[in-house]
Design a protein around this motif. Structure first.
Motif, short mmCIF file in Angstrom:
data_model
loop_
_atom_site.label_atom_id
_atom_site.label_comp_id
_atom_site.label_asym_id
_atom_site.label_seq_id
_atom_site.Cartn_x
_atom_site.Cartn_y
_atom_site.Cartn_z
N TRP A 174 46.31 38.85 45.07
CA TRP A 174 46.30 37.96 46.23
C TRP A 174 45.33 38.49 47.28
CZ3 TRP A 174 47.89 34.56 43.49
CH2 TRP A 174 49.09 34.57 42.79
N LEU A 175 45.14 39.80 47.33
CA LEU A 175 44.15 40.36 48.25
C LEU A 175 42.75 39.99 47.81
CD1 LEU A 175 45.65 43.95 48.78
CD2 LEU A 175 45.80 41.98 50.31
N GLN A 176 42.50 40.04 46.49
CA GLN A 176 41.20 39.64 45.97
C GLN A 176 40.96 38.15 46.21
OE1 GLN A 176 41.37 40.88 41.82
NE2 GLN A 176 40.16 42.68 42.29
N HIS A 177 42.02 37.37 46.07
CA HIS A 177 41.89 35.93 46.31
C HIS A 177 41.45 35.66 47.74
CE1 HIS A 177 42.83 31.67 46.30
NE2 HIS A 177 43.57 31.84 47.37
N ASP A 178 42.06 36.36 48.69
CA ASP A 178 41.67 36.20 50.09
C ASP A 178 40.25 36.66 50.31
OD1 ASP A 178 44.09 35.21 50.72
OD2 ASP A 178 44.91 37.05 51.57
N TYR A 179 39.85 37.73 49.61
CA TYR A 179 38.51 38.31 49.80
C TYR A 179 37.42 37.28 49.51
CZ TYR A 179 34.49 41.34 49.20
OH TYR A 179 33.26 41.92 49.32
N GLY A 180 37.60 36.55 48.41
CA GLY A 180 36.54 35.62 48.04
C GLY A 180 36.87 34.17 48.32
N PHE B 40 45.31 23.84 28.02
CA PHE B 40 45.20 24.58 29.29
C PHE B 40 45.81 25.97 29.17
CE2 PHE B 40 47.21 25.77 33.36
CZ PHE B 40 46.10 25.79 34.18
N PHE B 41 46.92 26.10 28.44
CA PHE B 41 47.60 27.38 28.28
C PHE B 41 46.71 28.40 27.57
CE2 PHE B 41 50.73 23.98 28.24
CZ PHE B 41 51.65 24.40 29.18
N LEU B 42 45.89 27.91 26.65
CA LEU B 42 45.11 28.81 25.80
C LEU B 42 43.73 29.10 26.37
CD1 LEU B 42 46.00 27.21 22.34
CD2 LEU B 42 47.02 29.24 23.40
N ILE B 43 43.20 28.18 27.17
CA ILE B 43 41.82 28.34 27.65
C ILE B 43 41.76 28.67 29.14
CG2 ILE B 43 39.63 27.14 28.03
CD1 ILE B 43 40.11 25.59 25.50
N GLY B 44 42.50 27.93 29.97
CA GLY B 44 42.40 28.09 31.42
C GLY B 44 42.66 29.49 31.92
N PRO B 45 43.91 29.97 31.85
CA PRO B 45 44.21 31.31 32.38
C PRO B 45 43.44 32.44 31.73
CG PRO B 45 46.21 30.02 32.12
CD PRO B 45 45.12 29.23 31.47
N PRO B 46 43.31 32.48 30.39
CA PRO B 46 42.57 33.60 29.79
C PRO B 46 41.12 33.70 30.24
CG PRO B 46 43.89 32.50 28.13
CD PRO B 46 43.93 31.63 29.35
N LEU B 47 40.50 32.56 30.53
CA LEU B 47 39.10 32.59 30.95
C LEU B 47 38.95 33.03 32.40
CD1 LEU B 47 37.47 29.38 29.44
CD2 LEU B 47 36.97 31.75 28.85
N PHE C 289 36.75 35.42 37.15
CA PHE C 289 37.14 35.86 38.48
C PHE C 289 36.77 37.31 38.74
CE2 PHE C 289 40.22 36.83 41.91
CZ PHE C 289 39.86 35.82 42.78
N GLN C 290 36.99 38.19 37.75
CA GLN C 290 36.63 39.59 37.94
C GLN C 290 35.12 39.74 38.14
OE1 GLN C 290 38.62 42.37 38.33
NE2 GLN C 290 40.15 40.75 38.53
N TYR C 291 34.36 39.00 37.35
CA TYR C 291 32.91 39.04 37.50
C TYR C 291 32.50 38.55 38.89
CZ TYR C 291 28.09 37.41 37.08
OH TYR C 291 26.75 37.17 37.29
N GLN C 292 33.11 37.45 39.34
CA GLN C 292 32.76 36.88 40.64
C GLN C 292 33.06 37.86 41.78
OE1 GLN C 292 35.37 33.96 42.52
NE2 GLN C 292 33.63 32.58 42.77
N ILE C 293 34.22 38.50 41.73
CA ILE C 293 34.60 39.43 42.78
C ILE C 293 33.65 40.62 42.83
CG2 ILE C 293 36.36 41.14 43.44
CD1 ILE C 293 37.08 38.40 44.32
N ILE C 294 33.38 41.22 41.68
CA ILE C 294 32.49 42.39 41.64
C ILE C 294 31.10 42.01 42.13
CG2 ILE C 294 31.38 44.08 40.14
CD1 ILE C 294 34.31 44.64 40.58
#
Length: 402
Positions: A177-183, A224-231, A237-242
Motif C-alpha cells: 500500500w505504501l508503494q501504491h501511494d508512491y506511484g 482474469f484469475f490466471l492472467i490479471g493478478p500474476p502479470l 508493477f514492480q518494474y514500474q516502481i523501480i
C-alpha cells in the motif's frame, strides 16, 4: 508636473499588463503538440514542459484547454516550490469577463469543494501521524520475523513453506500500500494498468472499439484469475516502481526497495538454495499480487465510465471510484484504501485521516445530488467479476454477433 506623472504611471501600467484570453481561445489548445491550461485564472503554455512533467504527459495533458486548478492543488502540497516551474510558462490570464470554470462546469460544486479542502487543512488532515506508520512498519517486521521463525523451527517442508509464503505475502501486501501511494496518480480516466496491455475489455470497450482480438473477451471474467493478478505485481508493477525511482533519482527509496530483496535472499537461500529462493519469491509475489489486484480493482474496474469529459474535479472523482464499508478488518485488508473516493479527492492526505474527511465528502455529495457509492467488501469483490462479464458480453454482441 502632476499631469506628466500620471502619463508616466499609465505607460508603466501598459508595460506590465499581461495578455488576456477567452475560454474559446484557450480550448483550442488541447492537442498533444499544443497545450495550454488554466490555474487560478492564469494561463500557462505547457506544451514543452509536459514532456518533463514528473507525473508524465498523460496526467498533465488531460487538462489541456481546461481549468486545472483543483487537480493542481490536489497533487502539489508545496505550491510555492512548484510555482517556480510555472513562472516561465505563464503567457497570460483569463479575460476579466470570463468565468473561472470552463465548459459550463458547476461553479458552486467547485466553490464548495475548495471550502471542503480548506476545512481539511484547518483540521490538519494533511499532517502525517508518524506513530501510525511506525506501527505499520513494526507490523511488517513482526510478520517477516514470524515467517523466518516458521522455516527456522519447522524446516523447509511443504506445510511450513506454504505458511511462510502466506505470512510473507501478507507483510508485503501491507508494504505494497505504501508503494501504491508512491506511484499513485488519481483517476481522470481509468488507470492505464487496469487494461493490462489489451488483455481485458473494461468499461466502455476501449479496446473493443478498435476490434482487437487478442483474447476471447467474453471469457475475461474467467481468465482474469490466471492472467490479471500474476502479470500485475510480479512483472508490471514492480518494474514500474523501480523505474520510477530511478527516473526521479529517489535513491533512498530505491535503496529501501533493494534492501528487501537482499534481506530475502540472505534469509532464505540457506533454506532453499538460490533456485529455490527465486521460486519461493515468485510464489509469494503471486499471492501478494492477487491480494493487491482484488483490493485495488474493487474500487476502479467496476465503475462504468469513459472519458468523463469536462467534469469538475469533485464530480469526476466521484464518478470514477467507489468506497468499501469501514471496519477494522476492511481498513487493514485494504490498507485504508477502502476510502478510495477520499484518496482520489485528496491524494496527498495520509491514509489514517481519510475516514475523518469521509463524512464531509458524503455531505457535499448529498448537497449537490451526487451519488456516493459505498458497498460491503464481498459485494465489491464480486462486482469485479460482474463488470468483466458484462463488458465481455457487450464486446461479443458488438463485434462477433453482428
Amino acid at each position: 508636473m502632476g499631469k506628466g506623472g500620471n502619463q508616466g504611471e499609465g505607460a508603466a501600467e501598459r508595460e506590465v499588463s499581461v495578455p488576456t484570453f477567452s475560454w474559446e481561445e484557450i480550448q483550442k489548445h488541447n492537442l498533444r503538440t499544443d497545450r495550454w491550461l488554466v490555474i487560478d485564472r492564469k494561463v500557462y503554455n505547457i506544451t514543452k514542459w509536459s514532456i518533463q512533467h514528473p507525473g508524465g504527459q498523460r496526467v498533465i495533458g488531460h487538462y489541456a484547454g481546461e481549468d486545472a486548478t483543483d487537480a493542481f492543488r490536489a497533487f502539489h502540497p508545496d505550491l510555492e516550490f512548484v510555482g517556480k516551474f510555472l513562472k516561465p510558462l505563464l503567457i497570460g490570464e483569463l479575460a476579466p469577463e470570463e468565468p473561472s470554470q470552463d465548459h459550463g462546469k458547476n461553479s458552486k460544486i467547485t466553490e464548495d469543494f475548495r471550502a471542503l479542502r480548506k476545512t481539511a487543512e484547518d483540521m490538519n488532515l494533511f499532517k502525517t501521524n508518524h506513530v501510525f506508520f511506525l506501527l505499520l512498519l513494526a507490523h511488517i517486521i513482526a510478520l517477516e520475523s514470524i515467517a523466518w521463525f516458521t522455516v527456522f523451527y519447522f524446516g523447509n517442508g511443504w506445510i511450513p513453506t506454504l505458511i511462510t509464503a502466506f505470512v510473507l505475502a501478507t507483510s508485503q501486501a501491507q508494504a505494497g500500500w505504501l508503494q501504491h501511494d508512491y506511484g499513485h496518480l488519481s483517476v481522470y480516466r481509468k488507470p492505464k494498468w487496469n487494461h493490462l496491455v489489451h488483455k481485458f475489455v473494461i468499461g466502455h470497450l476501449k479496446y473493443g472499439k478498435k476490434k482487437l482480438k487478442y483474447l476471447p473477451y467474453n471469457h475475461q471474467h474467467e481468465y482474469f484469475f490466471l492472467i490479471g493478478p500474476p502479470l500485475l505485481i510480479p512483472m508490471y508493477f514492480q518494474y514500474q516502481i523501480i523505474m520510477t525511482m530511478i527516473v526521479h533519482k529517489n535513491w533512498v527509496d530505491l535503496a529501501w526497495a533493494i534492501s528487501y530483496y537482499i534481506r530475502f535472499f540472505v534469509t532464505y537461500i540457506p533454506f532453499y538454495g538460490i533456485l529455490g529462493a527465486l521460486l519461493f519469491l515468485n510464489f509469494i509475489r503471486f499471492l501478494e499480487s492477487h491480494w493487491f489486484v482484488w483490493v485495488t480493482q474493487m474500487n476502479h474496474i467496476v465503475m462504468e465510465i469513459d472519458q468523463e469529459a469536462y467534469r469538475d474535479w469533485f464530480s469526476s472523482q466521484l464518478t470514477a471510484t467507489c468506497n468499501v464499508e469501514q471496519s477494522f478488518f476492511n481498513d487493514w485488508f485494504s490498507g485504508h484504501l477502502n476510502f478510495q473516493i477520499e484518496h482520489h479527492l485528496f491524494p496527498t492526505m495520509p491514509r489514517h485521516n481519510l475516514h475523518k474527511i469521509a463524512p464531509l465528502v458524503k455531505s457535499l455529495c448529498a448537497k449537490h445530488g451526487i451519488e456516493y457509492q459505498e458497498k460491503p467488501l464481498l459485494r465489491a469483490l464480486l462486482d469485479i467479476i460482474r463488470s468483466l462479464k458484462k463488458s465481455g458480453k457487450l464486446w461479443l454482441d458488438a463485434y462477433l454477433h453482428k
